[in-house]
Structure formats: C-alpha cells, structure tokens
Design a protein around this motif. Structure first.
Motif, PDB file in Angstrom:
ATOM      1  N   LEU A 197       0.834  -1.207   0.000  1.00  0.00           N
ATOM      2  CA  LEU A 197       0.000   0.000   0.000  1.00  0.00           C
ATOM      3  C   LEU A 197       0.867   1.256   0.000  1.00  0.00           C
ATOM      4  O   LEU A 197       0.623   2.190  -0.774  1.00  0.00           O
ATOM      5  N   SER A 198       1.906   1.273   0.852  1.00  0.00           N
ATOM      6  CA  SER A 198       2.705   2.490   0.972  1.00  0.00           C
ATOM      7  C   SER A 198       3.456   2.773  -0.328  1.00  0.00           C
ATOM      8  O   SER A 198       3.544   3.926  -0.759  1.00  0.00           O
ATOM      9  N   SER A 227       0.287  -7.180  -6.248  1.00  0.00           N
ATOM     10  CA  SER A 227      -1.112  -6.834  -6.502  1.00  0.00           C
ATOM     11  C   SER A 227      -1.355  -5.342  -6.320  1.00  0.00           C
ATOM     12  O   SER A 227      -2.160  -4.746  -7.037  1.00  0.00           O
ATOM     13  N   PHE A 228      -0.668  -4.734  -5.345  1.00  0.00           N
ATOM     14  CA  PHE A 228      -0.854  -3.306  -5.118  1.00  0.00           C
ATOM     15  C   PHE A 228      -0.210  -2.474  -6.228  1.00  0.00           C
ATOM     16  O   PHE A 228      -0.815  -1.529  -6.722  1.00  0.00           O
ATOM     17  N   VAL A 229       1.014  -2.808  -6.614  1.00  0.00           N
ATOM     18  CA  VAL A 229       1.760  -1.906  -7.496  1.00  0.00           C
ATOM     19  C   VAL A 229       1.740  -2.314  -8.961  1.00  0.00           C
ATOM     20  O   VAL A 229       2.406  -1.695  -9.776  1.00  0.00           O
ATOM     21  N   SER A 230       0.978  -3.360  -9.321  1.00  0.00           N
ATOM     22  CA  SER A 230       0.937  -3.719 -10.737  1.00  0.00           C
ATOM     23  C   SER A 230      -0.162  -2.936 -11.430  1.00  0.00           C
ATOM     24  O   SER A 230      -1.030  -2.351 -10.787  1.00  0.00           O
ATOM     25  N   THR A 282       1.397 -10.974 -12.797  1.00  0.00           N
ATOM     26  CA  THR A 282       2.494 -11.900 -12.523  1.00  0.00           C
ATOM     27  C   THR A 282       1.947 -13.288 -12.214  1.00  0.00           C
ATOM     28  O   THR A 282       0.743 -13.456 -11.985  1.00  0.00           O
ATOM     29  N   LEU A 283       2.850 -14.269 -12.188  1.00  0.00           N
ATOM     30  CA  LEU A 283       2.443 -15.662 -11.965  1.00  0.00           C
ATOM     31  C   LEU A 283       1.645 -15.859 -10.671  1.00  0.00           C
ATOM     32  O   LEU A 283       0.574 -16.477 -10.700  1.00  0.00           O
ATOM     33  N   PRO A 284       2.119 -15.331  -9.513  1.00  0.00           N
ATOM     34  CA  PRO A 284       1.331 -15.544  -8.288  1.00  0.00           C
ATOM     35  C   PRO A 284      -0.080 -14.963  -8.391  1.00  0.00           C
ATOM     36  O   PRO A 284      -1.021 -15.510  -7.808  1.00  0.00           O
ATOM     37  N   MET A 285      -0.251 -13.880  -9.158  1.00  0.00           N
ATOM     38  CA  MET A 285      -1.586 -13.305  -9.303  1.00  0.00           C
ATOM     39  C   MET A 285      -2.501 -14.262 -10.057  1.00  0.00           C
ATOM     40  O   MET A 285      -3.683 -14.413  -9.717  1.00  0.00           O
ATOM     41  N   VAL A 286      -1.974 -14.921 -11.084  1.00  0.00           N
ATOM     42  CA  VAL A 286      -2.761 -15.901 -11.832  1.00  0.00           C
ATOM     43  C   VAL A 286      -3.081 -17.109 -10.941  1.00  0.00           C
ATOM     44  O   VAL A 286      -4.221 -17.580 -10.887  1.00  0.00           O
TER      45      VAL A 286
END
Lengths: 308, 271
Positions: free
Chosen positions: B115-116, B212-215, B221-225
């Motif tokens: 977040l920051s 997830s915050f900064v994309s 990315t792979l972990p998001m999928v």
C-alpha cells in the motif's frame, strides 16, 4: 575494532570517492522506497475519499494562485475507533499472531535443539531440510492445505477410513485452519535463529552440570533454556510481526468469521476502493508493530553480544 | 546422539513430516487422472499438458521470471553494499540508520509495504511524471526494496565470519582497497552472493501481495494468476505447476548446498 580494520577503514575513506556510494546507494534506495512511502500512508489516511482516480482528495489544495487550503479529515480514525469491526480485527490479528508464535516455538524449539545437538556433519543437511520448503512458493504451500483440510479432503478421508470419525470434520474456513497455515508457513523463520543461538551455547556449563549429576531435563531447564531466551524472543518477533499483517493465509484458509486486519485492509482497498480508510488501518498497524520491532532489535543485539 | 536424546529426534522427525507431507501430497495429486483429491483415478500427466497450453499462465510466468532475474541482480549489488557498510564501515555516517532500515523490511507485513509503495508511486507520477503508470517497473522497484534486505542478511553473516588475514596481507603489501575488494573479498563472499541472488529471485517469483498493489493493467504476474485460480478451489493444474516449481527449486538448492558443503569439507581438511 582490530587495528587492520581501522586501517582498512581509513584507507577506504582516503582513497575511494565511492565510499559514500557504498553507504549511499542502499541508504537512499531504502529511504526513498521504504521510509518515505510511510509518510504518504499517514498523509492519505487524513484525506477524504472521492470517486475519481486516484480515489482520494488531497488535503492540501491550491484554490487560487498562492492560496492554499488545508483540510484534514480525522473521520477515518474516528471510524476505526467507533466501529467494533476494526477493533475486533486488530484483536483477532493479535490473538492469531500470539497463539501461532507460541505453537511455532513449541514445534520449532525441539527441532532447532535436535539439529544443534546432532553430529557436526549432519547439521548442514538437517538445516537445509528446514529451509527447503521456505524456498518453494508460499502461496502454493498454503494452497496445499486446502486439499488436505477441506470436508472431502485428505485428512477427513484418512480419519474416516480408519474409523476415527463418521462425519467429516469442518476445518477449512475456520480459525483452526488459519492456525495450521500460519504455523506451517512461519516455522522455518523461528527454527533458523533458534538454531543459531543453540549451536553456539557454551557446553562447559552443561558438562559441569552433568558431572555433578544433574539429569538431562534439569540441565536443559536450568542452563540451556535461560541462555537461549534472547534467541527465543528475537525469533518470536520474526514470526509475530509479519503474521499481524498476514493476508493470504486468512483469505485462503479462514472463513468469514476469521477477522484479521490484513484481510480487512485488502477489502477496503481493492473491493471498497477506500484508499484513505485502508491507509488509516495501515497507520494503526504500523504504530502497533513498532513495540515488537524495537523488542526484536534489542534481543537480536543481546543474542549477538552473548555469543561473543 | 540419537541414542542419548531419542525423544528430541522423534520430535525433529515429526517436524519434518509436518513440513513435507503437504508438499508430497501436492506432487502426488498432480499425477492424478481424477480431479478429486480423494479419488485416485490412475497415473496421468494430462494436467501438465493442460498447463503447457495455458497461454495466460505462461505469459505471467515469463513476466515473473524477467522481473525476478532483474530484481535479484539489482538486489545483490545493493544488498552487498549495505552488508559492507554494516560490517566494515562501523561509525560511518548513516551506519545506524541503515541497520534499522535494512532489518525492517524483513518483518514488515507485505500489505503495508504494498500500500505504501503504491501511494508513493501515485504521488511521484503526479509530481515528476515518473514512473509513468504502474506495471513492470513499479513491481521491480518494490521487489528490490524488500529482496535487498534478505541479501544483506546473507552477505553480512558471510562477511562477519570471513577470515580476514588474506585481505590484511594484501593491504600490507600495498594493494589498493578497491583491488583488494575485487581480487580477494568478492571471490570469498561469492557463495553468499549466489545464495542471495537465488533467494531474491524466488522471493520475487513468489510475491502476491505487494505485486497486486503496485501492478497495472497488462502486468499480471504468476502468483496473481495462481491466486485467482486457487480462490476458486483445488485445481490439478496448479498442482502440476507446484510440482515443477518444487523440482526446479530443490534441484538448484541441492546443487548449491552440495557444492558449498564440499568446499567447506575441503577447506577443513586443508587446515
């Protein structure tokens, strides 16, 4: 400091224009990308949400040339204070972090102690076995527990096939599943510092105690355990602090009644698009975590000093 | 030892079982013909076939590998500089504050870092126009920030336990510190640099929350999928992916571990 070290220092200082670079590059990187962002979190936590991009209203605004208004909004903090949901979430996080840290210690201490007592050439491979899971994806290791804990999962299947239960136990999406996931994921973080402390303990005291006829249990309780207290405390904080803000584990393994502050922040940010409220939550969590962080630094240094 | 402390070693064994059973269950069920965890439908590699044809997942994996490699390289340089400062430049300005700044990312909840950094990037774009939008660059900047802290810890412990007599001799013979660093120090801490690089790489490959915050759009990315697929329940394709990751990581870590172990044994024999 050793003579040669001083000499090296002086020479580096005299000769290297880049000596400033050695300190400077990591220092400025962390100042810019780690410390400065916190100021923005504090700033946005005092802003008002709005439907726009970005979804907040800056509280310092220029109305006309040179005329600046400042309008602080403490409403987010007031809401955190008044709404029970947020207090419950903070307490829930604390409870889960504290109890999981305790269980990590209960499982991790014997492991670290056994590795420290093992013959020298065994220690490296045994330690590698603890570290290896940490290198494989965290997300995937948490996911593995879904298949094990769900109603028609491996654990229930096993317990029913040996006749211990007739009805599947409901574990997934309960706090129990969150505890299992947290202890499982954070165990290596505790075993490593505990091992580092235990392996370098002074054995002469133990030998003296044994010569005087003390039983192993007594030796452990009166000599080893007290000596490893700084390591225990430093390692515990290494688990406690990140678990306070954990999101993935309560999200995947917990249920609707598992209230944790990290999960709440995620919802406020991504679902409700309330950046100011998410920032206020982050600020509160940050302030709460300063105490354990200072404790961790203190005991880390104490453990390092005792080893010398 | 085993005979003297049977209970302790039994507990150690149980600990390993706890750590490895979930991983083995992942691997076994990646070869299960059936979609259900409790039903063994026979040996099959069909989930691997589906994985290879999963375009979005492969794109995300490639993006993650690129970011992770770049991240690891930058993090090793910055982390080594930080470790040098902390071990060798005591008393220099910024020493103490660097010590605090480099420990904090190790324990700071990812959700706060994410977040920051997002708020910082939004403000920076507003003020100086860089980084323009969110995507690969912002993910990379974020990953370097927390990976370098891990690299620092690894290199720092190596530097602190290093035999300094060779460096000392070279300095006495009049070699310049820069030369001493590149000719002696660097080769001696090379295993730590390799370990740091690998760890930074895997940390970046693994990060869901901060990314997830900064994309931004187009930088999944792979972990998001994996995360969006896992949220829907157990999927054998993810088991197949997990098995591949576990195989690659354990091979790399084993090779690195055995090489270091042999080197140490050799060094012990010589002395």
């Amino acid at each position: 400091m050793n003579g040669w070290l001083l000499q090296l220092n002086n020479r580096i200082r005299a000769l290297l224009p880049g000596k400033g670079l050695i300190v400077g590059a990591p220092w400025f990187w962390l100042a810019l990308f780690f410390v400065l962002p916190f100021l923005f979190v504090l700033k946005i936590s005092l802003a008002e949400p709005q439907l726009a991009q970005p979804p907040y209203q800056d509280w310092i605004r220029e109305i006309e040339d040179g005329l600046i208004t400042i309008k602080l909004n403490f409403g987010n903090y007031a809401m955190l204070w008044e709404d029970e949901l947020y207090r419950d979430a903070l307490w829930g996080s604390f409870e889960i972090a504290a109890i999981s840290t305790f269980f990590c210690l209960l499982i991790g201490y014997p492991m670290a102690y056994a590795i420290a007592l093992a013959p020298t050439h065994w220690r490296m491979p045994l330690l590698m076995l603890v570290i290896l899971p940490f290198w494989t994806s965290f997300l995937i290791r948490v996911y593995a527990w879904i298949g094990i804990l769900k109603n028609n999962g491996l654990l229930n299947h096993f317990l029913m096939s040996i006749g211990l239960i007739d009805q599947p136990l409901e574990i997934l999406h309960t706090p129990t599943a969150v505890y299992i996931g947290v202890v499982y994921s954070y165990l290596p973080f505790l075993v490593l510092p505990l091992y580092a402390t235990l392996v370098r303990l002074d054995n002469t005291l133990l030998e003296a105690a044994a010569d005087l006829g003390a039983r192993p249990w007594k030796q452990f309780l009166t000599i080893t355990l007290p000596q490893s207290v700084p390591g225990i405390l430093a390692g515990s904080m290494l688990v406690f602090i990140p678990v306070m803000g954990e999101f993935v584990i309560p999200d995947l393994l917990g249920g609707p009644d598992t209230l944790m502050i990290g999960k709440l922040m995620w919802t406020e940010f991504f679902s409700n698009k309330d950046w100011p409220l998410a920032s206020a939550l982050a600020s509160v969590l940050l302030v709460v975590l300063i105490i354990p962080f200072v404790l961790m630094r203190h005991y880390e240094q104490k453990a390092a000093e005792e080893l010398k | 030892m085993l005979k003297r402390y049977p209970l302790l070693f039994a507990l150690l064994f149980l600990g390993y079982a706890f750590l490895y059973l979930p991983i083995f269950s992942l691997i076994i069920y990646s070869f299960n013909e059936s979609r259900l965890v409790t039903v063994w439908g026979g040996f099959s590699t069909k989930w691997y076939g589906e994985l290879i044809n999963n375009g979005p997942l492969l794109d995300a994996a490639w993006l993650s590998i690129k970011i992770a490699a770049l991240n690891a390289s930058i993090a090793v340089v910055l982390g080594t500089l930080a470790a040098l400062t902390l071990v060798r430049l005591r008393g220099i300005r910024g020493h103490k504050s660097l010590g605090v700044m480099v420990t904090a990312p190790l324990v700071m909840p990812e959700i706060i870092i994410g977040l920051s950094l997002l708020l910082l990037f939004v403000a920076m774009e507003d003020l100086i126009g860089w980084p323009a939008g969110r995507g690969q660059t912002t993910i990379l900047l974020a990953h370097v920030t927390f990976s370098m802290a891990y690299v620092t810890v690894i290199v720092q412990s190596r530097l602190a336990h290093m035999d300094t007599s060779i460096e000392e001799a070279a300095l006495d013979l009049g070699a310049r510190p820069v030369k001493v660093f590149f000719a002696i120090t660097l080769p001696m801490i090379a295993p730590a640099l390799a370990a740091g690089w690998l760890l930074a790489f895997t940390l970046s490959m693994d990060d869901l929350v901060i990314a997830s915050f900064v994309s931004g759009p187009g930088s999944t990315t792979l972990p998001m999928v994996v995360y969006s697929s896992v949220r829907l329940g157990v999927s054998p394709q993810i088991n197949a992916l997990a098995t591949i990751i576990i195989a690659v990581v354990s091979t790399a870590v084993l090779i690195a571990g055995v090489t270091m172990y042999r080197k140490e044994l050799k060094a012990q024999r010589k002395s």
